[in-house]
Write a protein that holds these residues in place. Sequence first.
Motif, PDB file in Angstrom:
ATOM      1  N   LYS A  88       2.795   1.718   3.491  1.00 37.82           N
ATOM      2  CA  LYS A  88       1.797   1.442   2.451  1.00 37.82           C
ATOM      3  C   LYS A  88       1.128   2.739   1.984  1.00 37.82           C
ATOM      4  O   LYS A  88       0.997   2.975   0.776  1.00 37.82           O
ATOM      5  CB  LYS A  88       0.740   0.473   2.972  1.00 37.82           C
ATOM      6  CG  LYS A  88      -0.317   0.133   1.950  1.00 37.82           C
ATOM      7  CD  LYS A  88      -1.345  -0.848   2.500  1.00 37.82           C
ATOM      8  CE  LYS A  88      -2.408  -1.137   1.451  1.00 37.82           C
ATOM      9  NZ  LYS A  88      -3.397  -2.090   1.951  1.00 37.82           N
ATOM     10  N   ASN A  89       0.724   3.583   2.926  1.00 38.17           N
ATOM     11  CA  ASN A  89       0.080   4.843   2.552  1.00 38.17           C
ATOM     12  C   ASN A  89       1.055   5.785   1.864  1.00 38.17           C
ATOM     13  O   ASN A  89       0.682   6.496   0.931  1.00 38.17           O
ATOM     14  CB  ASN A  89      -0.554   5.520   3.774  1.00 38.17           C
ATOM     15  CG  ASN A  89      -1.424   6.692   3.374  1.00 38.17           C
ATOM     16  OD1 ASN A  89      -2.259   6.595   2.475  1.00 38.17           O
ATOM     17  ND2 ASN A  89      -1.225   7.817   4.035  1.00 38.17           N
ATOM     18  N   GLN A  90       2.301   5.793   2.300  1.00 42.54           N
ATOM     19  CA  GLN A  90       3.305   6.633   1.633  1.00 42.54           C
ATOM     20  C   GLN A  90       3.486   6.199   0.179  1.00 42.54           C
ATOM     21  O   GLN A  90       3.573   7.047  -0.718  1.00 42.54           O
ATOM     22  CB  GLN A  90       4.648   6.568   2.365  1.00 42.54           C
ATOM     23  CG  GLN A  90       4.647   7.300   3.687  1.00 42.54           C
ATOM     24  CD  GLN A  90       6.009   7.312   4.327  1.00 42.54           C
ATOM     25  OE1 GLN A  90       7.021   7.561   3.664  1.00 42.54           O
ATOM     26  NE2 GLN A  90       6.057   7.062   5.623  1.00 42.54           N
ATOM     27  N   GLU A  91       3.536   4.901  -0.065  1.00 43.51           N
ATOM     28  CA  GLU A  91       3.683   4.391  -1.433  1.00 43.51           C
ATOM     29  C   GLU A  91       2.477   4.784  -2.287  1.00 43.51           C
ATOM     30  O   GLU A  91       2.631   5.302  -3.392  1.00 43.51           O
ATOM     31  CB  GLU A  91       3.850   2.867  -1.434  1.00 43.51           C
ATOM     32  CG  GLU A  91       5.118   2.369  -0.772  1.00 43.51           C
ATOM     33  CD  GLU A  91       6.386   2.704  -1.533  1.00 43.51           C
ATOM     34  OE1 GLU A  91       6.333   2.922  -2.756  1.00 43.51           O
ATOM     35  OE2 GLU A  91       7.452   2.739  -0.900  1.00 43.51           O
ATOM     36  N   LEU A  92       1.271   4.544  -1.776  1.00 42.75           N
ATOM     37  CA  LEU A  92       0.053   4.875  -2.534  1.00 42.75           C
ATOM     38  C   LEU A  92      -0.070   6.366  -2.790  1.00 42.75           C
ATOM     39  O   LEU A  92      -0.399   6.796  -3.909  1.00 42.75           O
ATOM     40  CB  LEU A  92      -1.186   4.377  -1.784  1.00 42.75           C
ATOM     41  CG  LEU A  92      -1.378   2.859  -1.724  1.00 42.75           C
ATOM     42  CD1 LEU A  92      -2.536   2.517  -0.792  1.00 42.75           C
ATOM     43  CD2 LEU A  92      -1.607   2.284  -3.105  1.00 42.75           C
TER      44      LEU A  92
END
Length: 118
Positions: A88-92
Motif C-alpha cells: 500500500k505504501n509503495q503504491e501511494l
Amino acid sequence: MSKQVKSILVKFFAALALAFACVAITETFADSSTNNTVQAAKMSKKEKAAKRWIAMRESGGSYTARNGVCYGKYQLNISYLHGDLSPKNQELTADRYVYGRYGSWVNAKRFWLTHNWY
C-alpha cells in the motif's frame, strides 16, 4: 588557501547542496500528496497501463525486489518509503513521486523509454 582547506570547503558546499535537494524533494511530496492521491484514484486505462508497464520493467512486478538503494515494485529509493515497505505504501509513494515529478504515469513511461529509468 591550502589544498586541504579547498577540499573541505568543496565537500561542505556539496553536502549543503545535497541537504537542500532533500528538503526540496520532501516538500514536493508533502505539498502534493493529497492532490496526487486523488489523481491516482481517478487513473485512466492509459495511466494504469503505463504504471503496470513501469512496474514490470523495474521489478517484474515484485514488491520485494531490491537493487542497491532501490526497493519494491517501482524501485523507489528506499528512503522515500520511510520504513514502511508495505505494498500500500509503495503504491501511494510511487503515485506521489510520479505525479510530482512527471505529472502522469504516461509521462513517466515516456521518460523511461528515452532514459531507461524514471
